[in-house]
Design a protein around this motif. Structure first.
Motif, short mmCIF file in Angstrom:
data_model
loop_
_atom_site.label_atom_id
_atom_site.label_comp_id
_atom_site.label_asym_id
_atom_site.label_seq_id
_atom_site.Cartn_x
_atom_site.Cartn_y
_atom_site.Cartn_z
N PHE A 60 17.77 -2.19 2.77
CA PHE A 60 17.48 -1.76 1.40
C PHE A 60 18.04 -0.37 1.13
N VAL A 61 17.81 0.54 2.05
CA VAL A 61 18.31 1.91 1.91
C VAL A 61 19.83 1.93 1.82
N GLN A 62 20.47 1.15 2.66
CA GLN A 62 21.93 1.13 2.68
C GLN A 62 22.51 0.47 1.43
N GLN A 63 21.82 -0.52 0.90
CA GLN A 63 22.32 -1.22 -0.28
C GLN A 63 22.16 -0.40 -1.55
N TYR A 64 21.01 0.27 -1.69
CA TYR A 64 20.72 0.97 -2.95
C TYR A 64 20.90 2.48 -2.85
N HIS A 65 21.26 2.97 -1.67
CA HIS A 65 21.52 4.41 -1.49
C HIS A 65 20.33 5.25 -1.96
N ILE A 66 19.19 4.89 -1.46
CA ILE A 66 17.96 5.60 -1.79
C ILE A 66 17.14 5.77 -0.51
N ASN A 67 16.46 6.88 -0.37
CA ASN A 67 15.64 7.13 0.81
C ASN A 67 14.28 6.45 0.66
N ILE A 68 13.69 6.07 1.77
CA ILE A 68 12.34 5.48 1.77
C ILE A 68 11.47 6.26 2.74
N CYS A 69 10.29 6.65 2.26
CA CYS A 69 9.29 7.30 3.11
C CYS A 69 8.07 6.39 3.15
N LEU A 70 7.71 5.92 4.34
CA LEU A 70 6.56 5.04 4.51
C LEU A 70 5.33 5.89 4.83
N ALA A 71 4.34 5.86 3.95
CA ALA A 71 3.10 6.62 4.15
C ALA A 71 1.99 5.63 4.45
N TYR A 72 1.70 5.45 5.74
CA TYR A 72 0.70 4.47 6.19
C TYR A 72 -0.70 5.08 6.21
N TYR A 73 -1.66 4.33 5.70
CA TYR A 73 -3.05 4.73 5.87
C TYR A 73 -3.48 4.40 7.29
N PRO A 74 -4.50 5.09 7.80
CA PRO A 74 -4.89 4.88 9.20
C PRO A 74 -5.29 3.44 9.47
N PRO A 75 -5.13 2.99 10.71
CA PRO A 75 -5.61 1.65 11.07
C PRO A 75 -7.09 1.48 10.74
N TYR A 76 -7.46 0.28 10.25
CA TYR A 76 -8.83 -0.07 9.86
C TYR A 76 -9.30 0.65 8.59
N HIS A 77 -8.37 1.26 7.85
CA HIS A 77 -8.73 1.94 6.60
C HIS A 77 -7.85 1.44 5.45
N SER A 78 -7.53 0.15 5.45
CA SER A 78 -6.61 -0.39 4.46
C SER A 78 -7.15 -0.29 3.03
N LYS A 79 -8.48 -0.25 2.86
CA LYS A 79 -9.05 -0.24 1.52
C LYS A 79 -8.80 1.07 0.78
N TYR A 80 -8.24 2.06 1.46
CA TYR A 80 -7.89 3.31 0.79
C TYR A 80 -6.53 3.22 0.10
N ASN A 81 -5.76 2.20 0.39
CA ASN A 81 -4.47 2.01 -0.26
C ASN A 81 -4.71 1.76 -1.75
N PRO A 82 -4.08 2.54 -2.64
CA PRO A 82 -4.41 2.44 -4.09
C PRO A 82 -4.33 1.05 -4.68
N VAL A 83 -3.37 0.22 -4.27
CA VAL A 83 -3.23 -1.11 -4.88
C VAL A 83 -4.44 -1.98 -4.60
#
Length: 391
Positions: free
Chosen positions: A295-318
């Motif tokens: 994806f990064v190579q195709q669209y020439h855009i950087n991606i930063c993955l910000a993972y919530y801690p394990p067992y804390h998925s409910k804090y993810n905004p979506v």
């Protein structure tokens, strides 16, 4: 002259239901109807104040109204003295809040106490000790904003790694920097629990008589909602996936969304993606990392993955969107895939309907890179030095 108990009670109760100008006019007209000595009688029998009666009589005689400034009475709300208070509270608390793990309510549950929020307002936002309201008032403001301290089923994680607090702090910093930079767009991605299609009771309520199957037999189909939320714009994109959600599925949804959005966000140079540690998308999932690199190579855009801690998925905004969706369709029978999609389209998030698409592609499970291929991918990745072994 004396008032019979029934009339006396009626006058007293009526006067209590009125206020301001209407109350004074009622008192003046009552005294006028009582005739000579009416003021003394009203004061003695009804407990009315003579000054108030006379003020009402002047208004009645002259046809003028004395404006009652009720809004200027009493103590002002804290946010009137401190106009940025609520915004600053949200900035501190929102990243430390989770959705209801069972989606039974739209409430958010925060890790922070009111005392800690007050401390951070002083440390981070520059408030002084004297100008801030008490911790009890801060607690009230948190409740009014929809952040509650109540513990529900899974609000206490099954495990807590030693790095949990450090990961939360890092994610908070990344999110704040992203939201403040016009060239960075933050999105939140996650898949909801799979929905069984069929005449099944879902625990909801309906005013329309609805009969569900008495047994949860084999569903006719399944749909797994995959969501992409843009927190800064309160926009939601849902994809109803009929196949198993895999790394390739999530990568394809990211591509579908970006193809739709990239012209609008042409100034964006970096995508910050909030994720949980699901098996399809954690940072050691070789196929997921390979697809994101493509994806990064195709669209020439950087991606930063910000993972919530394990067992804390409910804090993810979506995750907060799933509670709204679950309550939206719970009282209905989702007996066809089309019904599932239509209900998703009629849901509202912050006053907006989501963009919804059905995905019928079949994805192969178990796809992974060889050790050598993953080593080549790793040369293109930059992991946090203090958390290099954690997502």
């Amino acid at each position: 002259m004396e008032l019979v108990p029934e009339v006396k009670e009626l006058l007293i109760e009526t006067e209590k239901t009125l206020k301001g100008h209407a109350r004074r006019l009622f008192m003046a007209r009552t005294v006028q109807a009582l005739g000579e000595g009416g003021q003394c009688l009203a004061e003695r029998e009804l407990g009315w104040n003579r000054a108030t009666i006379r003020k009402g009589q002047r208004e009645l005689k002259r046809g003028i109204v004395c404006v009652d400034a009720f809004s200027s009475r009493g103590r002002k709300r804290s946010e009137e003295h401190l106009p940025n208070l609520l915004t600053d509270i949200i900035a501190i608390v929102d990243g430390q809040s989770q959705a209801d793990p069972q989606f039974r309510t739209n409430r958010l549950y925060t890790r922070l106490t009111a005392t800690e929020v007050r401390r951070q307002l002083i440390a981070q936002k520059g408030y002084s000790e004297d100008e801030l309201p008490t911790a009890e008032t801060i607690a009230t403001k948190l409740n009014e904003l929809g952040y509650y301290p109540k513990k529900v089923g899974k609000s206490q994680p099954q495990k807590k790694l030693p790095e949990t607090d450090a990961i939360f702090a890092q994610v908070k910093q990344i999110n704040e920097e992203a939201d403040a930079n016009e060239q960075i767009l933050r999105i939140s991605v996650d898949a909801k629990a799979t929905v069984k299609v069929g005449p099944f009771a879902r625990g909801g309520k309906s005013r329309i008589p609805t009969k569900a199957a008495d047994h949860d037999f084999q569903p006719t189909a399944t749909v797994t909602p995959v969501g992409i939320l843009l927190p800064a714009f309160d926009e939601v994109f849902f994809y109803g996936v009929t196949s198993k959600v895999t790394s390739d599925c999530l990568a394809d949804r990211l591509i579908d969304w970006w193809e739709r959005a990239r012209e609008r966000f042409s100034q964006i140079t970096t995508l910050v993606i909030n994720l949980d540690n699901g098996p399809e998308n954690h940072s050691r999932r070789t196929q997921f990392m390979q697809r994101l690199l493509e994806f990064v190579q195709q669209y020439h855009i950087n991606i930063c993955l910000a993972y919530y801690p394990p067992y804390h998925s409910k804090y993810n905004p979506v995750e907060r969107c799933w509670g709204i969706l679950e309550q939206h369709w719970n009282g209905s029978l989702l007996n066809s895939i089309d019904t599932v999609i239509q209900y998703a389209r009629t849901m509202t998030w912050k006053g907006k309907h989501p963009t919804v698409e059905l995905v019928t592609t079949t994805y192969q499970t178990g796809v992974k890179l060889t050790k050598e291929a993953m080593e080549a991918v790793e040369t293109q990745l930059q992991r946090l030095p203090s958390l290099e072994k954690k997502p």
